[in-house]
Design an enzyme around this catalytic site. Sequence first.
Site, mmCIF file in Angstrom:
data_model
loop_
_atom_site.group_PDB
_atom_site.id
_atom_site.type_symbol
_atom_site.label_atom_id
_atom_site.label_comp_id
_atom_site.label_asym_id
_atom_site.label_seq_id
_atom_site.Cartn_x
_atom_site.Cartn_y
_atom_site.Cartn_z
ATOM 1 N N TYR A 110 1.041 -1.001 -0.435
ATOM 2 C CA TYR A 110 -0.129 -0.219 -0.312
ATOM 3 C C TYR A 110 1.095 1.419 0.074
ATOM 4 O O TYR A 110 2.296 1.242 0.887
ATOM 5 C CB TYR A 110 -0.765 -0.388 1.692
ATOM 6 C CG TYR A 110 -0.311 -0.073 2.839
ATOM 7 C CD1 TYR A 110 0.218 0.602 2.883
ATOM 8 C CD2 TYR A 110 -0.161 -1.674 2.936
ATOM 9 C CE1 TYR A 110 1.210 0.921 4.723
ATOM 10 C CE2 TYR A 110 0.812 -1.946 4.034
ATOM 11 C CZ TYR A 110 0.679 -1.293 4.491
ATOM 12 O OH TYR A 110 1.798 -0.890 6.144
ATOM 13 N N ASP A 150 -2.879 1.329 10.515
ATOM 14 C CA ASP A 150 -1.181 0.135 11.253
ATOM 15 C C ASP A 150 -0.393 0.572 9.445
ATOM 16 O O ASP A 150 -0.300 -0.060 8.724
ATOM 17 C CB ASP A 150 -1.722 -0.900 10.800
ATOM 18 C CG ASP A 150 -0.205 -1.624 11.615
ATOM 19 O OD1 ASP A 150 0.496 -0.396 12.655
ATOM 20 O OD2 ASP A 150 -0.556 -2.724 11.922
ATOM 21 N N ILE A 151 0.092 1.599 9.002
ATOM 22 C CA ILE A 151 1.074 2.151 8.525
ATOM 23 C C ILE A 151 1.998 2.049 8.605
ATOM 24 O O ILE A 151 2.749 1.986 10.144
ATOM 25 C CB ILE A 151 1.023 3.883 7.342
ATOM 26 C CG1 ILE A 151 -0.217 3.736 7.502
ATOM 27 C CG2 ILE A 151 1.645 3.761 6.903
ATOM 28 C CD1 ILE A 151 -1.191 2.790 6.416
ATOM 29 N N GLU A 152 3.111 0.321 7.886
ATOM 30 C CA GLU A 152 4.114 0.421 8.126
ATOM 31 C C GLU A 152 5.292 0.368 7.261
ATOM 32 O O GLU A 152 6.291 -0.593 7.651
ATOM 33 C CB GLU A 152 4.261 -1.167 9.038
ATOM 34 C CG GLU A 152 3.349 -1.287 11.008
ATOM 35 C CD GLU A 152 3.053 -2.742 11.098
ATOM 36 O OE1 GLU A 152 4.500 -3.119 10.785
ATOM 37 O OE2 GLU A 152 2.994 -2.447 12.367
ATOM 38 N N GLY A 153 4.821 1.128 5.678
ATOM 39 C CA GLY A 153 6.149 0.605 5.021
ATOM 40 C C GLY A 153 5.409 1.688 3.682
ATOM 41 O O GLY A 153 4.224 2.212 4.075
#
Length: 299
Positions: A110, A150-153
């Site tokens: 994403y 929950d953005i981790e990338g």
Amino acid sequence: MASKSSASPVFLISVILALVGNNDGGEITVYWGQNGGEGSLANTCASENYNIVNLAFLYVFGNGQTPELNLAGHCDPSSGNCTGLSSDINSCQARGVKVMLSIGGSSGRYNLSSAEDANQVATYLWNNFLGGQSSSRSLGDAVLDGIDFDIEGGTNQHWDDLARYLSEYSSSEKKVYLAAAPQCPYPDAWLGGALQTGLFDYVWVQFYNNAPCEYNSGNIANLQDAWNQWTSSTAGKIFLGLPASTAAANSGFIPVSNLTSKVLLAINGSANYGGVMLWSKYYDDQTGYSSSIKEYVRG
Ligand SMILES: *[C@@H]1O[C@H](CO)[C@@H](O)[C@H](O)[C@H]1NC(C)=O
Ligand SMILES: *[C@@H]1O[C@H](CO)[C@@H](O)[C@H](O)[C@H]1NC(C)=O
Ligand SMILES: *[C@@H]1O[C@H](CO)[C@@H](O)[C@H](O)[C@H]1NC(C)=O
Ligand SMILES: *[C@@H]1O[C@H](CO)[C@@H](O)[C@H](O)[C@H]1NC(C)=O
């Protein structure tokens, strides 16, 4: 970091309101969806251990991609099998448990290419999971309470735009709650810019897989420093995000007795203390962590 170099007036007002607000005890929020062996959503809510459940994850979206939901062994979204979750979602909400859709995750695909892309994703989320309409609602007719970032990338761009577009769907009839799950080093590399909008109701900070801000060997200083930074500079209710078992993360697990006798006391006096977030329902089932801590978290 994304865009802003100084905080907006709206953000500052939100922080001030949070700081003067009353601390009415904490809540427990949990992630459900990434392990088919963690029981049904309806039973998760019926346990009365959780106030908020995040459905994990919408793991593909943005950049023109057709969004994809993954709920592991619980159901198969592509065959329409997840629409049966509508009755579970409704039963959760009838008990006063909020149900949010978590977007992102640690192994998703994403990113948002522009403000217009963020607008399109917001429209998609509204029509497919919130109060809008679509012929392809993966979870059926139930209307979720909001969206968890929950953005981790990907990149750190346009998450602020997505938060703004989603917040515009809130009405006096039904609020669209916004949550975020940043890592504990402040500010968060992915969500720092979005959090500066002051639009998030809940911020569950991941105090795990992040050694520099974890509780370790009985030493609370690093966790306390990070907690103080988060609670003094971020709008919304701030939660202590923890693994529910040693197997749930590489590091950061806090035994129940250390949490209830030391760590909670050090953080639950903050005016914007929100409670504890747990990863995940599956691991919580293995340890009974939420059952053991809930009376302490709720104060
Ligand atoms: C998905 O289909 C399986 C097999 O028919 C069924 O057991 C399960 O309850 C369904 N899941 C949902 C959420 O409806
Ligand atoms: C953004 O998403 C697109 C589509 O999956 C992908 O091709 C691109 O590499 C991603 N960009 C970044 C920086 O992750
Ligand atoms: C929990 O507390 C005990 C006793 O103070 C301490 O020895 C132990 O290291 C603590 N656990 C963690 C994970 O910090
Ligand atoms: C803070 O935590 C302590 C220890 O776990 C608990 O006994 C107390 O009730 C909590 N206070 C509030 C205001 O939540």
